[in-house]
Design a protein around this motif. Structure first.
Motif, PDB file in Angstrom:
ATOM      1  N   GLU A  25       0.742  -1.256  -0.022  1.00 39.07           N
ATOM      2  CA  GLU A  25       0.004  -0.095   0.036  1.00 39.07           C
ATOM      3  C   GLU A  25       0.968   1.531   0.092  1.00 39.07           C
ATOM      4  O   GLU A  25       0.341   2.237  -0.590  1.00 39.07           O
ATOM      5  CB  GLU A  25      -1.170   0.001   1.159  1.00 39.07           C
ATOM      6  N   GLU A  26       2.005   1.359   0.659  1.00 41.00           N
ATOM      7  CA  GLU A  26       2.824   2.549   0.662  1.00 41.00           C
ATOM      8  C   GLU A  26       3.318   2.628  -0.756  1.00 41.00           C
ATOM      9  O   GLU A  26       3.340   3.834  -1.072  1.00 41.00           O
ATOM     10  CB  GLU A  26       3.997   1.982   1.718  1.00 41.00           C
ATOM     11  N   LYS A  27       3.735   1.401  -1.369  1.00 43.13           N
ATOM     12  CA  LYS A  27       4.361   1.837  -2.571  1.00 43.13           C
ATOM     13  C   LYS A  27       3.490   2.253  -3.582  1.00 43.13           C
ATOM     14  O   LYS A  27       3.333   3.097  -4.517  1.00 43.13           O
ATOM     15  CB  LYS A  27       5.000   0.519  -3.249  1.00 43.13           C
ATOM     16  N   LEU A  28       2.156   1.793  -3.372  1.00 45.56           N
ATOM     17  CA  LEU A  28       0.859   2.232  -4.273  1.00 45.56           C
ATOM     18  C   LEU A  28       0.607   3.635  -3.996  1.00 45.56           C
ATOM     19  O   LEU A  28       0.640   4.487  -4.955  1.00 45.56           O
ATOM     20  CB  LEU A  28      -0.316   1.329  -3.879  1.00 45.56           C
ATOM     21  N   ASN A  29       0.682   3.987  -2.839  1.00 48.54           N
ATOM     22  CA  ASN A  29       0.413   5.538  -2.579  1.00 48.54           C
ATOM     23  C   ASN A  29       1.547   6.387  -2.978  1.00 48.54           C
ATOM     24  O   ASN A  29       0.894   7.261  -3.743  1.00 48.54           O
ATOM     25  CB  ASN A  29       0.072   5.725  -0.959  1.00 48.54           C
ATOM     26  N   HIS A  30       2.683   5.830  -2.960  1.00 42.36           N
ATOM     27  CA  HIS A  30       3.871   6.456  -3.805  1.00 42.36           C
ATOM     28  C   HIS A  30       3.624   6.748  -5.118  1.00 42.36           C
ATOM     29  O   HIS A  30       3.587   7.985  -5.627  1.00 42.36           O
ATOM     30  CB  HIS A  30       4.956   6.019  -3.404  1.00 42.36           C
ATOM     31  N   GLU A  31       3.141   5.739  -5.806  1.00 41.67           N
ATOM     32  CA  GLU A  31       2.976   5.567  -7.465  1.00 41.67           C
ATOM     33  C   GLU A  31       1.590   6.445  -7.579  1.00 41.67           C
ATOM     34  O   GLU A  31       1.594   7.366  -8.740  1.00 41.67           O
ATOM     35  CB  GLU A  31       2.645   4.037  -7.966  1.00 41.67           C
ATOM     36  N   LEU A  32       0.491   6.454  -6.900  1.00 42.30           N
ATOM     37  CA  LEU A  32      -0.557   7.195  -6.958  1.00 42.30           C
ATOM     38  C   LEU A  32       0.009   8.718  -6.710  1.00 42.30           C
ATOM     39  O   LEU A  32      -0.591   9.557  -8.027  1.00 42.30           O
ATOM     40  CB  LEU A  32      -1.684   6.822  -6.045  1.00 42.30           C
ATOM     41  N   GLU A  33       0.576   9.186  -5.969  1.00 39.55           N
ATOM     42  CA  GLU A  33       1.003  10.649  -5.871  1.00 39.55           C
ATOM     43  C   GLU A  33       1.685  10.951  -7.170  1.00 39.55           C
ATOM     44  O   GLU A  33       1.678  11.955  -7.489  1.00 39.55           O
ATOM     45  CB  GLU A  33       1.670  10.756  -4.439  1.00 39.55           C
ATOM     46  N   LEU A  58     -10.156  17.704  -5.878  1.00 40.26           N
ATOM     47  CA  LEU A  58      -9.623  17.264  -4.434  1.00 40.26           C
ATOM     48  C   LEU A  58      -8.057  18.283  -4.348  1.00 40.26           C
ATOM     49  O   LEU A  58      -7.733  18.762  -3.297  1.00 40.26           O
ATOM     50  CB  LEU A  58      -8.986  15.991  -4.521  1.00 40.26           C
ATOM     51  N   ILE A  59      -7.396  18.470  -5.555  1.00 43.31           N
ATOM     52  CA  ILE A  59      -6.155  19.142  -5.626  1.00 43.31           C
ATOM     53  C   ILE A  59      -6.542  20.895  -5.175  1.00 43.31           C
ATOM     54  O   ILE A  59      -5.963  21.440  -4.361  1.00 43.31           O
ATOM     55  CB  ILE A  59      -5.365  18.956  -6.906  1.00 43.31           C
ATOM     56  N   ASP A  60      -7.477  21.259  -6.029  1.00 41.01           N
ATOM     57  CA  ASP A  60      -7.864  22.819  -6.129  1.00 41.01           C
ATOM     58  C   ASP A  60      -8.496  23.118  -4.851  1.00 41.01           C
ATOM     59  O   ASP A  60      -8.362  24.405  -4.652  1.00 41.01           O
ATOM     60  CB  ASP A  60      -8.698  23.034  -7.245  1.00 41.01           C
ATOM     61  N   GLU A  66      -1.856  21.637  -4.241  1.00 37.34           N
ATOM     62  CA  GLU A  66      -0.922  20.506  -4.758  1.00 37.34           C
ATOM     63  C   GLU A  66      -1.486  19.197  -4.312  1.00 37.34           C
ATOM     64  O   GLU A  66      -2.284  19.013  -3.288  1.00 37.34           O
ATOM     65  CB  GLU A  66       0.410  20.651  -4.221  1.00 37.34           C
ATOM     66  N   VAL A  67      -0.772  18.082  -5.142  1.00 43.53           N
ATOM     67  CA  VAL A  67      -1.208  16.713  -4.499  1.00 43.53           C
ATOM     68  C   VAL A  67      -0.918  16.413  -3.282  1.00 43.53           C
ATOM     69  O   VAL A  67      -1.597  15.733  -2.521  1.00 43.53           O
ATOM     70  CB  VAL A  67      -0.555  15.788  -5.636  1.00 43.53           C
ATOM     71  N   GLU A  68       0.094  16.847  -2.819  1.00 40.33           N
ATOM     72  CA  GLU A  68       0.714  16.718  -1.502  1.00 40.33           C
ATOM     73  C   GLU A  68      -0.243  17.110  -0.322  1.00 40.33           C
ATOM     74  O   GLU A  68      -0.325  16.778   0.709  1.00 40.33           O
ATOM     75  CB  GLU A  68       2.108  17.371  -1.113  1.00 40.33           C
ATOM     76  N   GLY A  69      -1.051  17.991  -0.722  1.00 40.59           N
ATOM     77  CA  GLY A  69      -2.075  18.436   0.356  1.00 40.59           C
ATOM     78  C   GLY A  69      -3.371  17.555   0.393  1.00 40.59           C
ATOM     79  O   GLY A  69      -4.229  17.704   1.244  1.00 40.59           O
ATOM     80  N   ASP A  71      -5.548  14.235   1.222  1.00 38.88           N
ATOM     81  CA  ASP A  71      -5.445  13.387   2.156  1.00 38.88           C
ATOM     82  C   ASP A  71      -5.397  11.967   1.487  1.00 38.88           C
ATOM     83  O   ASP A  71      -6.233  11.870   0.534  1.00 38.88           O
ATOM     84  CB  ASP A  71      -6.601  13.390   3.158  1.00 38.88           C
ATOM     85  N   LYS A  72      -4.315  10.985   1.590  1.00 38.14           N
ATOM     86  CA  LYS A  72      -4.187   9.902   0.872  1.00 38.14           C
ATOM     87  C   LYS A  72      -5.437   8.796   0.921  1.00 38.14           C
ATOM     88  O   LYS A  72      -5.957   8.341   0.210  1.00 38.14           O
ATOM     89  CB  LYS A  72      -3.222   9.000   1.287  1.00 38.14           C
ATOM     90  N   LYS A  73      -6.254   9.070   2.115  1.00 35.03           N
ATOM     91  CA  LYS A  73      -7.542   8.474   2.176  1.00 35.03           C
ATOM     92  C   LYS A  73      -8.542   8.927   0.922  1.00 35.03           C
ATOM     93  O   LYS A  73      -9.528   8.101   0.682  1.00 35.03           O
ATOM     94  CB  LYS A  73      -8.310   8.600   3.342  1.00 35.03           C
ATOM     95  N   ASP A  74      -8.338   9.937   0.364  1.00 39.15           N
ATOM     96  CA  ASP A  74      -9.413  10.564  -0.456  1.00 39.15           C
ATOM     97  C   ASP A  74      -8.811  10.038  -1.971  1.00 39.15           C
ATOM     98  O   ASP A  74      -9.724  10.277  -2.923  1.00 39.15           O
ATOM     99  CB  ASP A  74      -9.493  12.088  -0.456  1.00 39.15           C
ATOM    100  N   PHE A  75      -7.889   9.491  -2.022  1.00 42.32           N
ATOM    101  CA  PHE A  75      -7.344   8.783  -3.441  1.00 42.32           C
ATOM    102  C   PHE A  75      -8.373   7.770  -3.935  1.00 42.32           C
ATOM    103  O   PHE A  75      -8.529   7.864  -5.097  1.00 42.32           O
ATOM    104  CB  PHE A  75      -5.988   8.253  -3.315  1.00 42.32           C
ATOM    105  N   MET A  76      -8.992   7.276  -3.029  1.00 48.33           N
ATOM    106  CA  MET A  76     -10.054   6.107  -3.570  1.00 48.33           C
ATOM    107  C   MET A  76     -11.039   6.850  -4.207  1.00 48.33           C
ATOM    108  O   MET A  76     -12.063   6.065  -5.018  1.00 48.33           O
ATOM    109  CB  MET A  76     -10.506   5.223  -2.388  1.00 48.33           C
ATOM    110  N   GLN A  77     -11.358   8.252  -3.946  1.00 44.29           N
ATOM    111  CA  GLN A  77     -12.360   8.674  -4.534  1.00 44.29           C
ATOM    112  C   GLN A  77     -12.394   8.740  -6.077  1.00 44.29           C
ATOM    113  O   GLN A  77     -13.189   8.834  -6.660  1.00 44.29           O
ATOM    114  CB  GLN A  77     -12.668  10.220  -4.033  1.00 44.29           C
ATOM    115  N   VAL A  78     -10.871   9.107  -6.437  1.00 45.68           N
ATOM    116  CA  VAL A  78     -10.571   9.175  -7.750  1.00 45.68           C
ATOM    117  C   VAL A  78     -10.550   7.758  -8.255  1.00 45.68           C
ATOM    118  O   VAL A  78     -11.224   7.567  -9.492  1.00 45.68           O
ATOM    119  CB  VAL A  78      -9.130   9.716  -7.631  1.00 45.68           C
ATOM    120  N   VAL A  79      -9.942   6.905  -7.672  1.00 41.89           N
ATOM    121  CA  VAL A  79      -9.951   5.594  -8.093  1.00 41.89           C
ATOM    122  C   VAL A  79     -11.277   4.855  -8.496  1.00 41.89           C
ATOM    123  O   VAL A  79     -11.574   4.171  -9.726  1.00 41.89           O
ATOM    124  CB  VAL A  79      -9.168   4.676  -7.214  1.00 41.89           C
ATOM    125  N   ASP A  80     -12.215   5.236  -7.493  1.00 42.53           N
ATOM    126  CA  ASP A  80     -13.675   4.458  -7.745  1.00 42.53           C
ATOM    127  C   ASP A  80     -14.290   5.090  -8.863  1.00 42.53           C
ATOM    128  O   ASP A  80     -15.311   4.457  -9.554  1.00 42.53           O
ATOM    129  CB  ASP A  80     -14.301   4.856  -6.512  1.00 42.53           C
TER     130      ASP A  80
END
Ligand code: SF4
Ligand code: SF4
Length: 256
Positions: A25-33, A58-60, A66-69, A71-80
């Protein structure tokens, strides 16, 4: 010098899904970012689907913009939001391999879905809805199919389905066909095979769950077009679900 990926016909590369790192998961989050950051700077795919607007909102809407701002928990909103159509990869992205950024947006989404599936975060109702071959069996059974279609269109049932399966009560729902496409398909006439310059002059038809169980008219229309053009065809002998709904859930073992 790096070459743009889409200066030539894009190539689909095999998914490295049996590598244990794939599910880290850590490597996945790194790649997603990394991928999200490149897309943030590009934004070329904003009109393709709801995945990119979700990401850019989410970024704006976070103070850093920026993407770094995000929350990684919100990445799944994009994925879904991604339904794996491959359009961004095949038609838009200049950073696909052989470009050094090696950007494969749909496969990154699929990896995130696979991690979610492995973590047991995909529910029973989603799995049931993805089993199109299972509920498709009702199509074509006299009385049963009419009953199911009638019940499925009632307000009470739609409310139940919303509560139990998460299907929005106002969403359009395909009905089951009274006769499966494969059962009612006209046989090909004995046309002579005339190969084209680049294509063989005969067709093998894989009808798909949707055409076979829900919209057989699409298949019958295709047969008429082929017959009109004197192109011989067959229906493939055995047919089962291609697995796309399961793939969209990240159930890679289920479709391997
Ligand atoms: S593959 Fe996913 S992200 Fe890309 S265009 Fe299709 S739905 Fe959108
Ligand atoms: S997938 Fe490629 S083209 Fe699309 S927004 Fe991201 S970087 Fe741009």
């Amino acid at each position: 010098m790096s070459r743009e990926g889409n200066l030539e016909a894009p190539t689909r590369h095999a998914l490295d899904w049996q590598n244990p790192d794939f599910y880290d998961e850590e490597k996945l989050n790194h790649e997603l970012e990394r991928v999200f950051d490149i897309c943030h700077g590009c934004r070329r795919c904003v009109s393709l689907c709801n995945t990119f607007p979700t990401l850019f909102d989410l970024i704006d809407n976070n103070p850093t913009m920026e993407v770094e701002g995000v929350d990684k928990k919100d990445f799944m909103q994009v994925v879904d939001q991604c339904y794996m159509c491959d359009l961004c990869y095949m038609t838009k992205c200049p950073y696909t391999p052989p470009h050094q950024w090696n950007l494969d947006f749909p496969h990154t989404m699929l990896r995130a879905k696979a991690v979610k599936y492995k973590k047991g975060e995909v529910g029973f109702s989603e799995k049931l809805l993805a089993s199109t071959d299972v509920h498709g069996q009702f199509a074509g059974i006299p009385i049963v199919v009419q009953t199911i279609n009638a019940v499925n269109s009632t307000k009470i049932m739609r409310n139940v389905m919303e509560k139990t399966l998460g299907v929005d009560k106002d969403a359009w729902l395909p009905s089951f066909a009274t006769e499966k496409f494969r059962h009612g398909a006209a046989k090909s006439e004995g046309f002579v095979v005339k190969d084209g310059a680049k294509t063989p002059g005969k067709v093998a038809i894989y009808s798909t769950c949707y055409v076979n169980y829900n919209e057989p008219g699409i298949g019958h229309d295709l047969l008429k077009v082929l017959a009109h053009n004197e192109i011989p065809y067959i229906l493939v002998d055995k047919e089962q679900c291609c697995g796309m709904p399961k793939l969209e859930l990240g159930d890679l073992d289920g479709v391997a």
